[in-house]
Design a protein around this motif. Structure first.
Motif, PDB file in Angstrom:
ATOM      1  N   ARG A   1      12.642  -2.926 -24.951  1.00  0.00           N
ATOM      2  CA  ARG A   1      13.562  -2.647 -23.839  1.00  0.00           C
ATOM      3  C   ARG A   1      14.840  -3.467 -23.965  1.00  0.00           C
ATOM      4  O   ARG A   1      15.934  -2.971 -23.717  1.00  0.00           O
TER       5      ARG A   1
ATOM      6  N   ASP B   1      23.718  -3.841 -15.312  1.00  0.00           N
ATOM      7  CA  ASP B   1      25.146  -3.502 -15.309  1.00  0.00           C
ATOM      8  C   ASP B   1      25.780  -3.826 -13.969  1.00  0.00           C
ATOM      9  O   ASP B   1      26.788  -3.236 -13.603  1.00  0.00           O
TER      10      ASP B   1
ATOM     11  N   ARG C   1      13.258   2.959 -12.186  1.00  0.00           N
ATOM     12  CA  ARG C   1      11.816   3.206 -12.307  1.00  0.00           C
ATOM     13  C   ARG C   1      11.389   4.353 -11.391  1.00  0.00           C
ATOM     14  O   ARG C   1      10.540   5.167 -11.754  1.00  0.00           O
TER      15      ARG C   1
ATOM     16  N   ARG D   1      22.465   0.544 -25.936  1.00  0.00           N
ATOM     17  CA  ARG D   1      22.759   1.913 -25.516  1.00  0.00           C
ATOM     18  C   ARG D   1      24.271   2.090 -25.333  1.00  0.00           C
ATOM     19  O   ARG D   1      25.005   1.108 -25.117  1.00  0.00           O
TER      20      ARG D   1
HETATM   21  O1   DC Z   1      14.653  -4.639 -14.214  1.00  0.00           O
HETATM   22  P1   DC Z   1      13.593  -3.675 -14.723  1.00  0.00           P
HETATM   23  O2   DC Z   1      12.887  -4.139 -15.959  1.00  0.00           O
HETATM   24  O3   DC Z   1      12.644  -3.246 -13.650  1.00  0.00           O
HETATM   25  O4   DC Z   1      14.431  -2.380 -15.158  1.00  0.00           O
HETATM   26  C1   DC Z   1      13.801  -1.237 -15.653  1.00  0.00           C
HETATM   27  C2   DC Z   1      14.708  -0.551 -16.663  1.00  0.00           C
HETATM   28  O5   DC Z   1      15.834   0.017 -15.998  1.00  0.00           O
HETATM   29  C3   DC Z   1      15.214  -1.416 -17.784  1.00  0.00           C
HETATM   30  O6   DC Z   1      14.647  -1.027 -19.018  1.00  0.00           O
HETATM   31  C4   DC Z   1      16.701  -1.187 -17.836  1.00  0.00           C
HETATM   32  C5   DC Z   1      17.010  -0.224 -16.743  1.00  0.00           C
HETATM   33  N1   DC Z   1      18.053  -0.704 -15.840  1.00  0.00           N
HETATM   34  C6   DC Z   1      19.348  -0.349 -16.108  1.00  0.00           C
HETATM   35  O7   DC Z   1      19.614   0.321 -17.090  1.00  0.00           O
HETATM   36  N2   DC Z   1      20.331  -0.729 -15.258  1.00  0.00           N
HETATM   37  C7   DC Z   1      20.056  -1.473 -14.190  1.00  0.00           C
HETATM   38  N3   DC Z   1      21.044  -1.828 -13.361  1.00  0.00           N
HETATM   39  C8   DC Z   1      18.726  -1.880 -13.917  1.00  0.00           C
HETATM   40  C9   DC Z   1      17.737  -1.489 -14.777  1.00  0.00           C
END
Ligand code: DC
Length: 229
Positions: free
Chosen positions: A183, A133, A40, A190
Protein backbone atom coordinates in the motif's frame (compact mmCIF):
# COMPACT_ATOMS: atom_id res chain seq x y z
CA UNK A 1 -13.09 33.48 21.14
CA UNK A 2 -10.12 31.44 19.96
CA UNK A 3 -10.05 30.99 16.21
CA UNK A 4 -10.30 27.47 14.85
CA UNK A 5 -7.92 25.98 12.33
CA UNK A 6 -7.91 22.92 10.09
CA UNK A 7 -5.28 20.29 10.79
CA UNK A 8 -4.17 18.00 7.95
CA UNK A 9 -2.41 14.78 8.93
CA UNK A 10 -0.87 12.69 6.16
CA UNK A 11 1.49 9.76 6.17
CA UNK A 12 2.09 6.09 5.52
CA UNK A 13 -0.35 3.28 6.34
CA UNK A 14 -0.70 2.33 10.01
CA UNK A 15 1.67 4.90 11.45
CA UNK A 16 -0.82 6.18 13.99
CA UNK A 17 -2.34 9.05 12.00
CA UNK A 18 -5.81 8.15 13.24
CA UNK A 19 -4.73 7.88 16.87
CA UNK A 20 -3.05 11.27 16.73
CA UNK A 21 -5.90 12.88 14.79
CA UNK A 22 -8.45 11.60 17.34
CA UNK A 23 -6.36 12.84 20.25
CA UNK A 24 -5.95 16.31 18.73
CA UNK A 25 -9.66 16.53 17.87
CA UNK A 26 -10.65 15.55 21.40
CA UNK A 27 -8.14 17.90 23.06
CA UNK A 28 -9.13 20.86 20.92
CA UNK A 29 -12.83 19.99 20.72
CA UNK A 30 -12.59 19.70 16.93
CA UNK A 31 -14.25 17.27 14.48
CA UNK A 32 -12.21 14.18 13.57
CA UNK A 33 -12.48 12.74 10.05
CA UNK A 34 -10.74 9.53 8.95
CA UNK A 35 -10.60 10.04 5.18
CA UNK A 36 -9.14 6.53 4.68
CA UNK A 37 -12.36 5.13 6.12
CA UNK A 38 -14.25 6.93 3.36
CA UNK A 39 -12.09 5.19 0.69
CA UNK A 40 -12.65 1.93 2.56
CA UNK A 41 -16.42 2.51 2.62
CA UNK A 42 -16.49 3.00 -1.18
CA UNK A 43 -14.35 -0.15 -1.59
CA UNK A 44 -16.74 -2.11 0.63
CA UNK A 45 -19.74 -0.87 -1.37
CA UNK A 46 -18.03 -1.86 -4.65
CA UNK A 47 -17.28 -5.36 -3.33
CA UNK A 48 -20.88 -5.72 -2.14
CA UNK A 49 -22.24 -4.57 -5.49
CA UNK A 50 -19.74 -6.72 -7.40
CA UNK A 51 -18.32 -3.75 -9.32
CA UNK A 52 -14.78 -4.11 -10.74
CA UNK A 53 -12.13 -1.33 -10.74
CA UNK A 54 -12.52 -0.73 -14.45
CA UNK A 55 -16.31 -0.50 -14.56
CA UNK A 56 -16.63 3.28 -14.68
CA UNK A 57 -20.27 3.21 -15.75
CA UNK A 58 -21.50 1.13 -12.81
CA UNK A 59 -19.23 3.01 -10.42
CA UNK A 60 -20.60 6.36 -11.57
CA UNK A 61 -24.11 5.07 -10.91
CA UNK A 62 -23.15 3.68 -7.48
CA UNK A 63 -21.35 6.71 -5.99
CA UNK A 64 -24.32 9.09 -5.67
CA UNK A 65 -26.16 6.37 -3.75
CA UNK A 66 -23.50 6.25 -1.04
CA UNK A 67 -24.01 8.33 2.09
CA UNK A 68 -20.93 8.08 4.30
CA UNK A 69 -21.09 9.51 7.80
CA UNK A 70 -19.32 9.00 11.13
CA UNK A 71 -20.93 8.26 14.46
CA UNK A 72 -19.24 8.45 17.83
CA UNK A 73 -19.91 5.22 19.77
CA UNK A 74 -19.47 5.86 23.51
CA UNK A 75 -18.87 2.16 24.34
CA UNK A 76 -15.54 2.07 22.51
CA UNK A 77 -15.04 5.87 22.33
CA UNK A 78 -14.55 5.46 18.59
CA UNK A 79 -15.98 7.06 15.48
CA UNK A 80 -17.67 4.30 13.47
CA UNK A 81 -18.09 4.57 9.73
CA UNK A 82 -21.73 4.49 8.68
CA UNK A 83 -22.72 3.68 5.11
CA UNK A 84 -26.35 4.41 4.26
CA UNK A 85 -27.31 3.98 7.90
CA UNK A 86 -25.37 0.73 8.43
CA UNK A 87 -22.39 0.50 10.79
CA UNK A 88 -19.62 -0.97 8.61
CA UNK A 89 -16.67 -0.21 10.91
CA UNK A 90 -15.66 -3.87 11.31
CA UNK A 91 -16.16 -4.74 7.62
CA UNK A 92 -13.99 -1.89 6.31
CA UNK A 93 -11.01 -3.03 8.43
CA UNK A 94 -11.09 -6.59 6.98
CA UNK A 95 -8.21 -7.82 4.81
CA UNK A 96 -10.64 -8.14 1.85
CA UNK A 97 -11.18 -4.37 1.94
CA UNK A 98 -7.55 -3.58 2.89
CA UNK A 99 -6.29 -5.48 -0.14
CA UNK A 100 -8.62 -3.64 -2.54
CA UNK A 101 -8.67 -0.13 -1.16
CA UNK A 102 -5.44 1.05 -2.76
CA UNK A 103 -6.54 0.34 -6.35
CA UNK A 104 -9.94 1.87 -5.59
CA UNK A 105 -8.30 5.01 -4.21
CA UNK A 106 -6.47 5.46 -7.53
CA UNK A 107 -9.75 5.99 -9.39
CA UNK A 108 -10.16 9.71 -10.08
CA UNK A 109 -13.97 9.41 -10.04
CA UNK A 110 -13.79 8.11 -6.47
CA UNK A 111 -11.26 10.77 -5.40
CA UNK A 112 -13.35 13.61 -6.86
CA UNK A 113 -16.46 12.27 -5.11
CA UNK A 114 -14.76 12.02 -1.71
CA UNK A 115 -12.54 15.13 -1.87
CA UNK A 116 -15.62 17.29 -2.53
CA UNK A 117 -17.30 15.94 0.63
CA UNK A 118 -14.11 16.33 2.67
CA UNK A 119 -13.69 19.96 1.59
CA UNK A 120 -17.29 20.73 2.55
CA UNK A 121 -16.69 19.30 6.03
CA UNK A 122 -13.69 21.65 6.41
CA UNK A 123 -15.45 24.86 5.38
CA UNK A 124 -16.22 25.92 8.97
CA UNK A 125 -12.73 25.00 10.27
CA UNK A 126 -12.17 23.06 13.47
CA UNK A 127 -11.47 19.80 11.62
CA UNK A 128 -8.65 17.30 12.09
CA UNK A 129 -8.53 15.04 9.02
CA UNK A 130 -6.06 12.26 8.37
CA UNK A 131 -5.21 10.63 5.06
CA UNK A 132 -2.72 10.76 2.19
CA UNK A 133 -3.59 13.95 0.30
CA UNK A 134 -5.11 16.14 2.99
CA UNK A 135 -2.31 18.73 3.16
CA UNK A 136 -1.70 18.65 -0.60
CA UNK A 137 -5.17 18.40 -2.18
CA UNK A 138 -8.08 18.44 0.30
CA UNK A 139 -6.93 21.31 2.57
CA UNK A 140 -3.98 22.93 0.78
CA UNK A 141 -4.62 25.99 2.99
CA UNK A 142 -4.69 24.08 6.29
CA UNK A 143 -3.05 26.18 9.00
CA UNK A 144 -1.25 23.09 10.32
CA UNK A 145 -0.01 20.15 8.25
CA UNK A 146 1.62 17.13 9.86
CA UNK A 147 3.40 14.37 7.92
CA UNK A 148 3.72 11.18 9.95
CA UNK A 149 6.05 8.29 9.43
CA UNK A 150 7.50 5.27 11.27
CA UNK A 151 9.57 2.22 10.32
CA UNK A 152 7.51 -0.36 8.35
CA UNK A 153 8.31 -3.22 10.77
CA UNK A 154 7.11 -1.20 13.76
CA UNK A 155 3.94 -0.24 11.92
CA UNK A 156 3.27 -3.88 10.97
CA UNK A 157 3.55 -5.00 14.62
CA UNK A 158 1.16 -2.25 15.73
CA UNK A 159 -1.35 -3.15 12.98
CA UNK A 160 -1.12 -6.87 13.79
CA UNK A 161 -1.94 -6.16 17.45
CA UNK A 162 -4.92 -4.08 16.38
CA UNK A 163 -6.21 -6.88 14.11
CA UNK A 164 -5.70 -9.46 16.87
CA UNK A 165 -7.62 -7.28 19.35
CA UNK A 166 -10.48 -7.22 16.83
CA UNK A 167 -10.52 -11.00 16.67
CA UNK A 168 -8.52 -11.46 13.43
CA UNK A 169 -6.30 -14.29 14.68
CA UNK A 170 -5.54 -16.05 11.38
CA UNK A 171 -3.41 -13.33 9.85
CA UNK A 172 0.40 -13.48 10.04
CA UNK A 173 2.94 -10.70 10.65
CA UNK A 174 4.39 -11.30 7.15
CA UNK A 175 0.99 -10.80 5.50
CA UNK A 176 0.43 -7.55 7.40
CA UNK A 177 3.92 -6.27 6.53
CA UNK A 178 3.43 -7.13 2.85
CA UNK A 179 0.05 -5.40 2.77
CA UNK A 180 1.60 -2.29 4.35
CA UNK A 181 4.58 -2.22 1.98
CA UNK A 182 2.35 -2.78 -1.05
CA UNK A 183 0.00 0.00 0.00
CA UNK A 184 2.87 2.41 0.77
CA UNK A 185 4.32 1.76 -2.68
CA UNK A 186 0.99 2.07 -4.44
CA UNK A 187 -0.08 5.19 -2.47
CA UNK A 188 3.25 6.93 -3.11
CA UNK A 189 3.55 6.04 -6.79
CA UNK A 190 0.04 6.52 -8.11
CA UNK A 191 -0.62 9.23 -10.68
CA UNK A 192 -3.68 10.72 -8.94
CA UNK A 193 -2.88 12.60 -5.72
CA UNK A 194 0.05 10.43 -4.56
CA UNK A 195 1.10 10.43 -0.92
CA UNK A 196 3.44 13.40 -0.66
CA UNK A 197 4.71 15.56 2.15
CA UNK A 198 3.25 19.04 1.72
CA UNK A 199 6.04 21.60 1.57
CA UNK A 200 4.99 23.28 4.81
CA UNK A 201 4.25 20.05 6.73
CA UNK A 202 5.92 19.27 10.05
CA UNK A 203 7.39 15.73 10.05
CA UNK A 204 6.72 13.46 13.04
CA UNK A 205 8.56 10.11 12.97
CA UNK A 206 7.05 8.12 15.83
CA UNK A 207 9.22 4.97 15.50
CA UNK A 208 10.85 5.78 18.82
CA UNK A 209 8.06 7.80 20.42
CA UNK A 210 5.43 6.55 22.83
CA UNK A 211 1.83 7.42 22.05
CA UNK A 212 1.75 10.07 24.78
CA UNK A 213 5.08 11.61 23.70
CA UNK A 214 3.79 11.88 20.15
CA UNK A 215 0.45 13.31 21.28
CA UNK A 216 2.00 15.95 23.53
CA UNK A 217 4.44 17.01 20.83
CA UNK A 218 1.68 17.44 18.25
CA UNK A 219 -0.66 19.22 20.68
CA UNK A 220 2.09 21.70 21.55
CA UNK A 221 2.62 22.39 17.83
CA UNK A 222 -1.15 22.77 17.29
CA UNK A 223 -1.57 25.16 20.22
CA UNK A 224 1.37 27.23 19.01
CA UNK A 225 -0.18 27.42 15.53
CA UNK A 226 -3.58 28.41 16.96
CA UNK A 227 -2.00 31.15 19.08
CA UNK A 228 -0.40 32.73 16.01
CA UNK A 229 -3.49 33.05 13.79
O1 DC B 1 -5.65 5.32 6.13
P1 DC B 1 -6.09 3.97 5.59
O2 DC B 1 -5.01 2.94 5.57
O3 DC B 1 -7.34 3.48 6.25
O4 DC B 1 -6.45 4.26 4.06
C1 DC B 1 -6.93 3.26 3.22
C2 DC B 1 -6.46 3.51 1.80
O5 DC B 1 -7.10 4.66 1.26
C3 DC B 1 -4.97 3.68 1.62
O6 DC B 1 -4.41 2.59 0.92
C4 DC B 1 -4.80 4.93 0.80
C5 DC B 1 -6.17 5.45 0.55
N1 DC B 1 -6.34 6.85 0.94
C6 DC B 1 -6.12 7.81 -0.01
O7 DC B 1 -5.78 7.51 -1.13
N2 DC B 1 -6.32 9.11 0.31
C7 DC B 1 -6.69 9.46 1.54
N3 DC B 1 -6.89 10.75 1.83
C8 DC B 1 -6.88 8.48 2.55
C9 DC B 1 -6.68 7.17 2.22
Amino acid sequence: MTKKINIAIDGYSSCGKGTLAKFLAKSLNYIFIDSGAMYRAVTFAMIQAGIGFDNAIELEALLPKLKITFKHIPEDDFYHTILNGEDIETEIRSMAVSNMVSPVSKIQLVRDFLVKQQQEIGLNKGVVMDGRDIGTVVFPDAELKIFMTAKAEIRAHRRLNELRENGNLAISYEEVLKNLNDRDYSDSNRVNSPLLKAESAVIIDNSELSKSEQNELALAIANKTISTI
